[in-house]
Write a protein that holds these residues in place. Structure first.
Motif, short mmCIF file in Angstrom:
data_model
loop_
_atom_site.label_atom_id
_atom_site.label_comp_id
_atom_site.label_asym_id
_atom_site.label_seq_id
_atom_site.Cartn_x
_atom_site.Cartn_y
_atom_site.Cartn_z
N VAL A 40 48.21 50.45 41.50
CA VAL A 40 46.88 49.93 41.16
C VAL A 40 46.97 48.75 40.20
O VAL A 40 46.12 47.85 40.24
N ALA A 59 47.33 45.88 42.34
CA ALA A 59 46.06 45.71 43.07
C ALA A 59 45.02 45.04 42.18
O ALA A 59 44.25 44.18 42.64
N VAL A 60 44.97 45.43 40.90
CA VAL A 60 44.03 44.82 39.95
C VAL A 60 44.31 43.32 39.82
O VAL A 60 43.40 42.49 39.88
N ALA A 92 43.33 41.59 43.08
CA ALA A 92 41.89 41.63 43.38
C ALA A 92 41.05 40.83 42.40
O ALA A 92 40.04 40.24 42.79
N LEU A 93 41.45 40.81 41.13
CA LEU A 93 40.62 40.22 40.09
C LEU A 93 41.15 38.91 39.52
O LEU A 93 40.37 38.16 38.92
N VAL A 112 39.00 48.22 39.81
CA VAL A 112 39.52 48.44 41.15
C VAL A 112 39.63 49.94 41.38
O VAL A 112 40.32 50.64 40.63
N ALA A 118 41.08 52.39 43.78
CA ALA A 118 42.07 52.46 44.86
C ALA A 118 42.03 53.87 45.45
O ALA A 118 42.56 54.82 44.87
N TYR A 158 42.17 54.46 39.36
CA TYR A 158 41.27 53.37 39.00
C TYR A 158 41.95 52.46 37.98
O TYR A 158 42.62 52.94 37.06
N ILE A 193 35.62 46.75 42.79
CA ILE A 193 36.30 46.42 44.04
C ILE A 193 36.96 47.69 44.56
O ILE A 193 37.73 48.33 43.85
N SER A 208 39.60 49.44 47.06
CA SER A 208 40.81 49.11 47.80
C SER A 208 41.44 50.39 48.32
O SER A 208 40.94 51.48 48.10
N GLY A 236 39.20 52.69 50.94
CA GLY A 236 38.33 51.89 50.09
C GLY A 236 37.07 51.43 50.78
O GLY A 236 35.96 51.56 50.24
N ALA A 272 37.59 41.71 47.20
CA ALA A 272 38.76 41.35 46.39
C ALA A 272 39.09 39.87 46.57
O ALA A 272 38.91 39.30 47.64
#
Length: 289
Positions: free
Chosen positions: A103, A106-107, A110-111, A118, A120, A127, A244, A246, A250, A268
């Motif tokens: 994650v 992913a953060v 995505a950001l 996020v 997930a 999260y 967001i 994911s 998601g 994202a």
């Protein structure tokens, strides 16, 4: 760092992992895939999956099989457990490597540098919140103690409900009757559960989604909705920031819960692989990052 330096990003979850090799400019040269990559529940399988994905990406890039050339950031399920992440990193053959929870990458993907959450949701549920550049993780403690709202939890709840219906504690439904019929006996369900991992349970989640309207499926989905909403409400308590969704589930829960957060759910900016590759390039600029 030499001109031919290569960067590896890996996004690994409980059901599979993806890898990408990029050059110093961020241009992706090749991608690869591997199997499940949870460093807590099955670190040996995760290690094999990471190597398979990395070799696949190198082959697709036409760069041979020398993993020792790679500067790598790996976002892997279970790496929020520090001891597991440290032990896993020690096994890696890369020139340098950083192991993060899946994650975290992913953060970043995505950001970028913006604030947000996020969620997930896939085999597991975890999260990541970014505020002022700092990333904080919540949840993701595995099927036994957490991962509420995840695919694995939904599958586990489905098999549990089938046994409860068999014993008459809850009403039988077509979905539950189908599980009992296919598994042939309650004993077979118990035997499956004893050997099953999170990914095995998560394979039943699409069946729950497809059975929406069945009372048992609706209960399981309502429980998942409630668990995810409870987590998001808690994380939004410090001030409203974008959300967001994911992970493999998601999009499903973005659709199911979007009405609760009508102005906050956003797409994202990029993928977890994008985040891992960006972090890998940052390692060269700041090895302590």
């Amino acid at each position: 760092m030499t001109r031919d330096a290569l960067f590896l990003g890996i996004d690994g979850g409980g059901s599979g992992c993806r890898a990408a090799v990029a050059d110093a400019a961020g241009r992706i040269l090749g991608e690869g895939k591997g199997g499940p990559a949870n460093v807590v529940s099955d670190p040996d399988t995760a290690f094999a999956s990471v190597l398979a994905a990395a070799w696949g990406a190198m082959a697709a890039a036409g760069e041979g099989d020398d993993l020792g050339r790679l500067v790598a950031v790996l976002g892997l399920a279970g790496a929020n457990v520090a001891e597991a992440a440290v032990a896993f990193r020690a096994r890696l053959p890369f020139a340098s490597a950083r192991v993060e929870n899946d994650v975290t990458v992913a953060v970043k993907g995505a950001l970028g540098v913006e604030d947000g959450i996020v969620a997930a949701i896939g085999t597991g549920a975890i999260y990541g919140t970014q505020r002022g550049g700092r990333v904080r993780l919540a949840g993701g403690w595995g099927l036994i103690l957490g991962d509420h709202g995840s695919g694995a939890r939904m599958g586990r709840d489905l098999y549990e409900a089938a046994l409860l219906a068999h014993d008459g504690f809850i009403a039988q439904t077509p979905l539950l009757a189908g599980i009992l019929r296919e598994m042939r006996s309650p004993d077979a369900i118990v035997a499956f559960a004893r050997r099953a991992g999170p990914a095995d349970f998560a394979r039943a989640a699409p069946r729950v989604l497809a059975a929406a309207g069945d009372p048992a499926a609706d209960r399981i989905l309502a429980d998942a909705d409630a668990a995810i909403a409870r987590a998001l409400d808690h994380l939004e308590a410090d001030g409203a920031i974008p959300i967001i969704f994911s992970g493999g589930l998601g999009a499903t829960f973005a659709a199911r819960l979007g009405h609760r957060y009508p102005t906050l759910v956003r797409p994202a900016k990029g993928s977890a692989l994008d985040g891992a590759l960006a972090m890998a390039r940052d390692l060269v600029q700041d090895p302590a990052a």
